[in-house]
Design a protein around this motif. Structure first.
Motif, PDB file in Angstrom:
ATOM      1  N   LEU A  44      72.067  10.808  26.424  1.00 50.46           N
ATOM      2  CA  LEU A  44      72.659   9.581  25.915  1.00 50.46           C
ATOM      3  C   LEU A  44      74.181   9.637  25.945  1.00 50.46           C
ATOM      4  O   LEU A  44      74.839   8.641  26.263  1.00 50.46           O
ATOM      5  N   PHE A  48      76.362   6.805  27.646  1.00 56.41           N
ATOM      6  CA  PHE A  48      77.422   6.058  26.957  1.00 56.41           C
ATOM      7  C   PHE A  48      78.712   6.099  27.772  1.00 56.41           C
ATOM      8  O   PHE A  48      79.386   5.083  27.949  1.00 56.41           O
ATOM      9  N   ASP A  51      78.537   3.923  30.954  1.00 57.94           N
ATOM     10  CA  ASP A  51      78.702   2.498  30.680  1.00 57.94           C
ATOM     11  C   ASP A  51      80.139   2.176  30.276  1.00 57.94           C
ATOM     12  O   ASP A  51      80.680   1.136  30.659  1.00 57.94           O
ATOM     13  N   ASP A 120      82.284   6.591  23.994  1.00 57.64           N
ATOM     14  CA  ASP A 120      80.952   6.235  23.476  1.00 57.64           C
ATOM     15  C   ASP A 120      80.894   4.771  23.077  1.00 57.64           C
ATOM     16  O   ASP A 120      80.578   4.424  21.945  1.00 57.64           O
ATOM     17  N   PRO A 122      78.851   2.009  24.523  1.00 58.69           N
ATOM     18  CA  PRO A 122      77.835   1.569  25.481  1.00 58.69           C
ATOM     19  C   PRO A 122      77.700   0.062  25.620  1.00 58.69           C
ATOM     20  O   PRO A 122      77.111  -0.421  26.585  1.00 58.69           O
ATOM     21  N   ALA A 209      73.195  -3.116  25.173  1.00 52.31           N
ATOM     22  CA  ALA A 209      73.641  -1.878  25.803  1.00 52.31           C
ATOM     23  C   ALA A 209      73.804  -2.062  27.303  1.00 52.31           C
ATOM     24  O   ALA A 209      73.115  -2.869  27.929  1.00 52.31           O
ATOM     25  N   THR A 213      72.902   3.231  29.517  1.00 52.59           N
ATOM     26  CA  THR A 213      72.329   3.493  28.199  1.00 52.59           C
ATOM     27  C   THR A 213      70.933   2.910  28.091  1.00 52.59           C
ATOM     28  O   THR A 213      70.017   3.541  27.547  1.00 52.59           O
TER      29      THR A 213
END
Length: 236
Positions: A44, A48, A51, A120, A122, A209, A213
């Motif tokens: 993840l 993140f 993205d 972070d 996303p 998201a 993600t």
């Protein structure tokens, strides 16, 4: 007391270099541990960052993105998106990594406009980021508080302005005390919504998201994480 100023939707035309720090994936997102194991958290964390970087590169106000990381897997994935990757040679924490990334940019282009951006985000949208950067262009130093109103998701230093990041913990107050203007550019929830906890992740999914993600969450189906809300088109 923190002073906030309402910013116009646009500012002087400035082309920004973004510096995005990313710790080794195996160490990332420890506060998601109640919901996810180490492998899932690493997956993840990379999603993140993918993205975040993809949205940043799609922003009209962004010239380039420099990622500071010692993680080879993450570096390769983000370079494939178009980011320039540099090793975290100081290896002295988040703010030292940001200063190193900024030095990398300004060694090549002295006086470049810089913005540190969390990795972070996303639900980041290029148009929201553009609004924030246009507002930041009106000030030598400016920052955007996170959704909780405690931390910072973006710190901008205009052309020739010194760059002294104070990220970590209650960084909103530290950046304000250092003379940076707190930006209030209207509704930019994707730029404010960093993800540290399961609740943060649910909130990011409610915003929508990004594709990396969303794919990572789909692959982790059955874990204690929310199903992402996606739209027919990528964030823009």
């Amino acid at each position: 007391m923190t002073t906030m100023r309402t910013e116009p939707d646009t500012g002087p035309p400035v082309s920004w270099s973004l510096v995005v720090p990313l710790k080794p994936l195996g160490l990332a997102k420890s506060r998601l541990a109640p919901a996810l194991g180490g492998t899932a958290r690493a997956r993840l964390a990379l999603a993140f960052a993918q993205d975040t970087v993809a949205a940043a590169l799609a922003c009209a106000a962004v010239r380039d993105v420099v990622v500071v990381t010692d993680d080879a897997r993450a570096g390769a994935a983000l370079a494939a998106l178009g980011a320039r990757v540099t090793e975290d040679t100081p290896a002295a924490g988040l703010n030292a990594a940001l200063v190193h990334g900024a030095r990398t940019v300004r060694t090549a282009r002295p006086g470049a406009a810089l913005a540190a951006l969390n990795a972070d985000l996303p639900a980041l949208r290029p148009a929201e980021l553009e609004r924030v950067l246009f507002a930041a262009a009106a000030h030598p130093l400016a920052f955007l508080a996170d959704a909780a109103g405690i931390g910072t998701t973006l710190l901008a230093a205009g052309p020739d302005a010194s760059f002294t990041p104070c990220f970590g913990g209650p960084s909103r107050a530290r950046h304000a005390a250092a003379g940076a203007v707190e930006l209030t550019p209207g509704a930019v929830p994707g730029v404010r919504r960093d993800v540290d906890t399961p609740a943060d992740l649910r909130a990011a999914c409610e915003l929508g998201a990004g594709p990396h993600t969303s794919a990572a969450l789909a692959a982790l189906r059955g874990a204690a994480v929310p199903a992402p809300r996606t739209s027919p088109t990528p964030p823009g």
